[in-house]
Write an enzyme that holds these catalytic residues in place. Structure first.
Site, PDB file in Angstrom:
ATOM      1  N   ASP A  55      -5.650  -4.204  -2.102  1.00 22.60           N
ATOM      2  CA  ASP A  55      -4.597  -3.717  -1.205  1.00 22.60           C
ATOM      3  C   ASP A  55      -3.830  -4.871  -0.568  1.00 22.60           C
ATOM      4  OD1 ASP A  55      -3.380  -2.728   1.321  1.00 22.60           O
ATOM      5  OD2 ASP A  55      -4.394  -0.864   0.797  1.00 22.60           O
ATOM      6  N   SER A  81       0.811  -1.206   0.000  1.00 25.13           N
ATOM      7  CA  SER A  81       0.000   0.000   0.000  1.00 25.13           C
ATOM      8  C   SER A  81       0.853   1.267   0.000  1.00 25.13           C
ATOM      9  CB  SER A  81      -0.970  -0.074   1.186  1.00 25.13           C
ATOM     10  OG  SER A  81      -2.049   0.811   1.009  1.00 25.13           O
TER      11      SER A  81
END
Length: 181
Positions: free
Chosen positions: A157, A37
């Site tokens: 993610d 991320s």
């Protein structure tokens, strides 16, 4: 070999960006960098040796509606303006140094979550394209981003399935680790 392991967290990793800037001040470049991320998106600037780039982007663009706003949902199904963040910023507004990044001799690993299996996968960050597709994938928080398609697979993610990818760093043979979360 030593690894730099980076956790995500939307804007929270700006603190780790400061640590990476301090590493650059002391000419410390890890031969292995892994993250998920926003952590690895900041790590990309570290690898390209662009001290202060992450802070500059946050300071200049955090209030820009193209960067973050509900109106982006209508354009790209994300609160973040995906084309603005991953194309316009690195390619024209706060230019990313692809040449320095591509000359990095180490390994860059980008953690993502397979949208079908929910399992972590690790993509080769040395193959970063101009649209930053793997960075889009590792930042694709469900309901905030659409899933990102890479090689006929959809990803979300990386922090969902492996928020601090230390196990992968160990499996890859690293003996010492700097973990920043």
């Amino acid at each position: 070999m030593s690894s730099l392991v980076l956790e995500g967290g939307t804007f929270r990793p700006i603190f780790s960006a400061g640590i990476m800037d301090a590493l650059l001040d002391n000419d410390i470049i890890f031969p292995y960098c892994i993250g998920v991320s926003a952590g690895i998106t900041n790590g990309i600037s570290y690898i390209s040796r662009q001290k202060g780039r992450n802070l500059e982007i946050l300071q200049k663009y955090r209030n820009d509606k193209r960067y973050l706003s509900f109106r982006n949902y209508f354009k790209c199904r994300s609160m973040f303006g995906l084309d603005f963040v991953f194309e316009e910023l690195p390619n024209s507004l706060c230019v990313f140094d692809h040449n320095t990044y591509n000359s990095y001799k180490g390994k860059v690993i980008v953690g993502v979550t397979n949208a079908e299996t929910g399992k972590p996968e690790y993509l080769d960050g040395n193959k970063l394209d101009d649209k930053c597709t793997i960075l889009r994938a590792t930042c694709a928080i469900p309901l905030v981003f659409p899933p990102i398609k890479i090689n006929n697979k959809f990803y979300f993610d990386g922090g969902i399935s492996d928020p601090i990818p230390i196990k992968k760093a160990i499996i890859d043979g690293n003996k010492k680790h700097l973990i920043w979360s």
